[in-house]
Design a protein around this motif. Structure first.
Motif, PDB file in Angstrom:
ATOM      1  N   VAL A  73      -4.964  29.025  -8.755  1.00 12.46           N
ATOM      2  CA  VAL A  73      -6.316  29.204  -9.780  1.00 12.46           C
ATOM      3  C   VAL A  73      -6.504  30.981  -9.923  1.00 12.46           C
ATOM      4  O   VAL A  73      -6.496  31.698 -11.448  1.00 12.46           O
ATOM      5  CB  VAL A  73      -7.312  29.097  -9.623  1.00 12.46           C
ATOM      6  CG1 VAL A  73      -8.578  29.409 -10.299  1.00 12.46           C
ATOM      7  CG2 VAL A  73      -7.298  27.381  -9.924  1.00 12.46           C
ATOM      8  N   ALA A  74      -6.933  31.975  -9.126  1.00 14.57           N
ATOM      9  CA  ALA A  74      -6.890  33.698  -9.369  1.00 14.57           C
ATOM     10  C   ALA A  74      -6.330  33.763 -10.066  1.00 14.57           C
ATOM     11  O   ALA A  74      -6.251  34.718 -11.182  1.00 14.57           O
ATOM     12  CB  ALA A  74      -7.387  33.545  -7.681  1.00 14.57           C
ATOM     13  N   ILE A  75      -4.767  33.497  -8.988  1.00 15.80           N
ATOM     14  CA  ILE A  75      -3.453  34.421 -10.699  1.00 15.80           C
ATOM     15  C   ILE A  75      -3.623  33.590 -11.336  1.00 15.80           C
ATOM     16  O   ILE A  75      -3.299  34.341 -12.228  1.00 15.80           O
ATOM     17  CB  ILE A  75      -2.167  33.343  -9.462  1.00 15.80           C
ATOM     18  CG1 ILE A  75      -1.350  33.947  -8.333  1.00 15.80           C
ATOM     19  CG2 ILE A  75      -0.728  33.888 -10.575  1.00 15.80           C
ATOM     20  CD1 ILE A  75      -1.468  35.647  -8.139  1.00 15.80           C
ATOM     21  N   ALA A  76      -3.932  32.675 -12.161  1.00 18.92           N
ATOM     22  CA  ALA A  76      -4.602  31.799 -13.879  1.00 18.92           C
ATOM     23  C   ALA A  76      -4.822  32.827 -14.757  1.00 18.92           C
ATOM     24  O   ALA A  76      -5.147  33.205 -15.114  1.00 18.92           O
ATOM     25  CB  ALA A  76      -4.361  30.535 -13.468  1.00 18.92           C
ATOM     26  N   GLN A  77      -6.587  32.918 -13.524  1.00 18.95           N
ATOM     27  CA  GLN A  77      -7.234  33.828 -14.118  1.00 18.95           C
ATOM     28  C   GLN A  77      -6.966  35.470 -14.044  1.00 18.95           C
ATOM     29  O   GLN A  77      -7.800  35.558 -15.369  1.00 18.95           O
ATOM     30  CB  GLN A  77      -8.358  33.734 -13.203  1.00 18.95           C
ATOM     31  CG  GLN A  77      -9.034  32.229 -13.159  1.00 18.95           C
ATOM     32  CD  GLN A  77     -10.035  32.659 -12.248  1.00 18.95           C
ATOM     33  OE1 GLN A  77     -11.181  32.642 -11.571  1.00 18.95           O
ATOM     34  NE2 GLN A  77     -11.190  30.954 -12.577  1.00 18.95           N
ATOM     35  N   ARG A  78      -6.756  35.958 -13.374  1.00 23.34           N
ATOM     36  CA  ARG A  78      -6.058  37.270 -13.270  1.00 23.34           C
ATOM     37  C   ARG A  78      -4.638  37.705 -14.487  1.00 23.34           C
ATOM     38  O   ARG A  78      -4.867  38.247 -15.382  1.00 23.34           O
ATOM     39  CB  ARG A  78      -5.434  38.154 -12.316  1.00 23.34           C
ATOM     40  CG  ARG A  78      -5.259  39.325 -11.845  1.00 23.34           C
ATOM     41  CD  ARG A  78      -6.505  40.217 -12.896  1.00 23.34           C
ATOM     42  NE  ARG A  78      -5.982  41.472 -12.785  1.00 23.34           N
ATOM     43  CZ  ARG A  78      -6.472  42.477 -13.455  1.00 23.34           C
ATOM     44  NH1 ARG A  78      -7.543  41.907 -14.440  1.00 23.34           N
ATOM     45  NH2 ARG A  78      -5.884  43.562 -14.107  1.00 23.34           N
ATOM     46  N   ALA A  79      -3.791  36.328 -14.647  1.00 25.97           N
ATOM     47  CA  ALA A  79      -2.428  36.387 -15.868  1.00 25.97           C
ATOM     48  C   ALA A  79      -3.979  36.708 -17.136  1.00 25.97           C
ATOM     49  O   ALA A  79      -2.910  37.517 -18.187  1.00 25.97           O
ATOM     50  CB  ALA A  79      -1.623  35.850 -15.740  1.00 25.97           C
ATOM     51  N   ARG A  80      -4.546  36.001 -17.356  1.00 29.15           N
ATOM     52  CA  ARG A  80      -5.181  35.396 -18.520  1.00 29.15           C
ATOM     53  C   ARG A  80      -6.226  37.149 -18.921  1.00 29.15           C
ATOM     54  O   ARG A  80      -5.701  37.175 -19.990  1.00 29.15           O
ATOM     55  CB  ARG A  80      -6.163  34.793 -18.345  1.00 29.15           C
ATOM     56  CG  ARG A  80      -7.358  34.106 -20.003  1.00 29.15           C
ATOM     57  CD  ARG A  80      -6.301  33.860 -21.075  1.00 29.15           C
ATOM     58  NE  ARG A  80      -5.190  32.459 -20.526  1.00 29.15           N
ATOM     59  CZ  ARG A  80      -5.727  31.212 -21.588  1.00 29.15           C
ATOM     60  NH1 ARG A  80      -6.389  31.754 -22.439  1.00 29.15           N
ATOM     61  NH2 ARG A  80      -5.459  30.199 -20.901  1.00 29.15           N
ATOM     62  N   ASP A  81      -6.494  37.608 -18.461  1.00 28.34           N
ATOM     63  CA  ASP A  81      -7.637  38.356 -18.363  1.00 28.34           C
ATOM     64  C   ASP A  81      -6.338  39.737 -18.450  1.00 28.34           C
ATOM     65  O   ASP A  81      -6.587  40.192 -19.469  1.00 28.34           O
ATOM     66  CB  ASP A  81      -8.040  39.132 -17.085  1.00 28.34           C
ATOM     67  CG  ASP A  81      -9.750  38.161 -16.198  1.00 28.34           C
ATOM     68  OD1 ASP A  81      -9.726  37.148 -16.636  1.00 28.34           O
ATOM     69  OD2 ASP A  81     -10.043  38.224 -15.235  1.00 28.34           O
ATOM     70  N   ILE A  82      -5.273  39.918 -17.989  1.00 28.50           N
ATOM     71  CA  ILE A  82      -4.281  40.800 -18.211  1.00 28.50           C
ATOM     72  C   ILE A  82      -4.322  40.495 -19.521  1.00 28.50           C
ATOM     73  O   ILE A  82      -3.783  41.267 -20.551  1.00 28.50           O
ATOM     74  CB  ILE A  82      -3.575  41.033 -17.364  1.00 28.50           C
ATOM     75  CG1 ILE A  82      -3.623  41.452 -16.088  1.00 28.50           C
ATOM     76  CG2 ILE A  82      -2.066  41.556 -17.383  1.00 28.50           C
ATOM     77  CD1 ILE A  82      -2.832  41.277 -14.780  1.00 28.50           C
ATOM     78  N   ALA A  83      -3.656  40.005 -20.490  1.00 31.65           N
ATOM     79  CA  ALA A  83      -3.297  38.781 -22.053  1.00 31.65           C
ATOM     80  C   ALA A  83      -4.175  39.493 -22.625  1.00 31.65           C
ATOM     81  O   ALA A  83      -3.835  40.477 -23.904  1.00 31.65           O
ATOM     82  CB  ALA A  83      -2.475  37.354 -21.403  1.00 31.65           C
ATOM     83  N   ASP A  84      -5.519  39.239 -22.455  1.00 30.38           N
ATOM     84  CA  ASP A  84      -6.234  39.113 -23.408  1.00 30.38           C
ATOM     85  C   ASP A  84      -6.587  40.262 -23.192  1.00 30.38           C
ATOM     86  O   ASP A  84      -6.933  40.595 -24.462  1.00 30.38           O
ATOM     87  CB  ASP A  84      -7.221  38.277 -22.581  1.00 30.38           C
ATOM     88  CG  ASP A  84      -7.742  37.314 -22.540  1.00 30.38           C
ATOM     89  OD1 ASP A  84      -6.892  36.539 -23.418  1.00 30.38           O
ATOM     90  OD2 ASP A  84      -8.962  36.753 -22.024  1.00 30.38           O
ATOM     91  N   VAL A  85      -6.623  41.034 -22.590  1.00 28.39           N
ATOM     92  CA  VAL A  85      -6.824  43.005 -22.421  1.00 28.39           C
ATOM     93  C   VAL A  85      -5.783  43.405 -23.337  1.00 28.39           C
ATOM     94  O   VAL A  85      -6.316  44.332 -24.045  1.00 28.39           O
ATOM     95  CB  VAL A  85      -7.494  43.629 -20.945  1.00 28.39           C
ATOM     96  CG1 VAL A  85      -7.119  44.976 -21.235  1.00 28.39           C
ATOM     97  CG2 VAL A  85      -8.267  43.178 -20.390  1.00 28.39           C
ATOM     98  N   ALA A  86      -4.863  43.243 -23.550  1.00 32.43           N
ATOM     99  CA  ALA A  86      -3.002  43.774 -24.062  1.00 32.43           C
ATOM    100  C   ALA A  86      -3.289  43.719 -24.957  1.00 32.43           C
ATOM    101  O   ALA A  86      -2.825  44.023 -26.106  1.00 32.43           O
ATOM    102  CB  ALA A  86      -1.726  42.992 -23.257  1.00 32.43           C
TER     103      ALA A  86
END
Length: 64
Positions: free
Chosen positions: A21-34
């Motif tokens: 879940v933490a990996i998925a949340q961090r990946a979502r954050d990275i994608a949103d910022v990009a």
């Protein structure tokens, strides 16, 4: 970089599901910022998130 084993990243007392879940949340954050900054990512957000966790810049406890 070789794929790190999940057990090399998480500790003995960490939960596998919390890690995912933490990996998925961090990946979502990275994608949103990009996306908001109109940045084209060369690597996939999940790979970037796993690299951050394996380097120790981000921990599971930061997201749970």
């Amino acid at each position: 970089m070789l794929r790190p084993s999940m057990y090399q990243i998480i500790g003995k007392h960490d939960n596998y599901y919390e890690f995912v879940v933490a990996i998925a949340q961090r990946a979502r954050d990275i994608a949103d910022v990009a996306e908001s900054n109109h940045i084209s990512l060369v690597e996939k957000p999940v790979k970037l998130a796993v690299e951050e966790f394996s380097c120790g810049t981000v921990r599971v406890s930061d997201f749970i």
